[in-house]
Design a protein around this motif. Sequence first.
Motif, PDB file in Angstrom:
ATOM      1  N   UNK A 181      14.323 -12.208  -2.193  1.00  0.00           N
ATOM      2  CA  UNK A 181      12.675 -11.421  -2.758  1.00  0.00           C
ATOM      3  C   UNK A 181      12.659  -9.988  -1.805  1.00  0.00           C
ATOM      4  N   UNK A 182      12.745  -9.345  -2.124  1.00  0.00           N
ATOM      5  CA  UNK A 182      11.890  -7.573  -1.536  1.00  0.00           C
ATOM      6  C   UNK A 182      10.101  -7.959  -1.807  1.00  0.00           C
ATOM      7  N   UNK A 183       9.748  -7.924  -0.159  1.00  0.00           N
ATOM      8  CA  UNK A 183       7.907  -7.748  -0.567  1.00  0.00           C
ATOM      9  C   UNK A 183       7.966  -6.077  -0.275  1.00  0.00           C
ATOM     10  N   UNK A 184       8.813  -4.998  -0.976  1.00  0.00           N
ATOM     11  CA  UNK A 184       8.489  -3.993  -0.222  1.00  0.00           C
ATOM     12  C   UNK A 184       8.021  -3.292  -2.131  1.00  0.00           C
ATOM     13  N   UNK A 185       7.979  -4.806  -3.615  1.00  0.00           N
ATOM     14  CA  UNK A 185       8.147  -3.963  -4.281  1.00  0.00           C
ATOM     15  C   UNK A 185       7.097  -5.337  -4.910  1.00  0.00           C
ATOM     16  N   UNK A 186       6.083  -6.059  -3.961  1.00  0.00           N
ATOM     17  CA  UNK A 186       5.316  -7.066  -4.065  1.00  0.00           C
ATOM     18  C   UNK A 186       4.090  -6.592  -4.756  1.00  0.00           C
TER      19      UNK A 186
END
Length: 254
Positions: A181-186
Amino acid sequence: MKQSAWKFSFLMFWLSLIVIAMFATSSSRTSAAPLAAITGTPTEQATHTPTNTPDTSTRTPTATPHRDKPGIADPLVTKSVNVKEARIGDEVTFTIKVTNRGNDTANDVVVTDPIPDYMDVIEATTTRGNVSSNGRTVIVNIGPVAPGEEITIRIRVRVNERAQPPVGRNGVSITTSSLGDDPGNNSSEVTFGIVGEATPSAEPPTATPVPTVAPRRLPRTGTNDSDKELIILGALVGLVAFALSLLMRRLRQY
């Protein structure tokens, strides 16, 4: 003599049959090779592949390229608000959208939205999942999200008297148990203006200042208060003078 001729004929008949049979056998054996040439049946030599001819069958991929990599689940969250400005007492609606940009299913997706103390939650709905709350925090347990799937969450709130101008903020976050998962879009945050005080239910009447008017003097039709006081004072003085004169007369008699 006749018997010898019959035997000779019988012997010639059988010799003819034997010669015909031998001729037929030799003919069938020699015609096998031309039959193969006409029908195009490949010989053993024709099956050999020339050494300078590339083998195209080895160039066909056994699987598509993206399957060679492990699956990636990348859920993301976005948030929007339906107003630019709000007053105390106004309703505001937040819209939250959740989707998966990866090529694999995102598992255990949970959306968390802590509502500030200057907003009271009226209603929270979702197109999929379970909605719950923990204090002032709205929690939506979505579960698995397939690639490209979209879930919409709406939260209606009312701005209360704790709101302070000029700006109100509200953020949301998302979590998943899937790897990659990419934390930048969470997470996502919105802002809106807070202006003035509470919106009144009805406009109060505007008070019109009453101008001060000087009292008008009535025309003098009789005696005023100062004249009455002078008359009373004069009467008292007269009575005192009369009493003193009587007292002086009595003293002279004695």
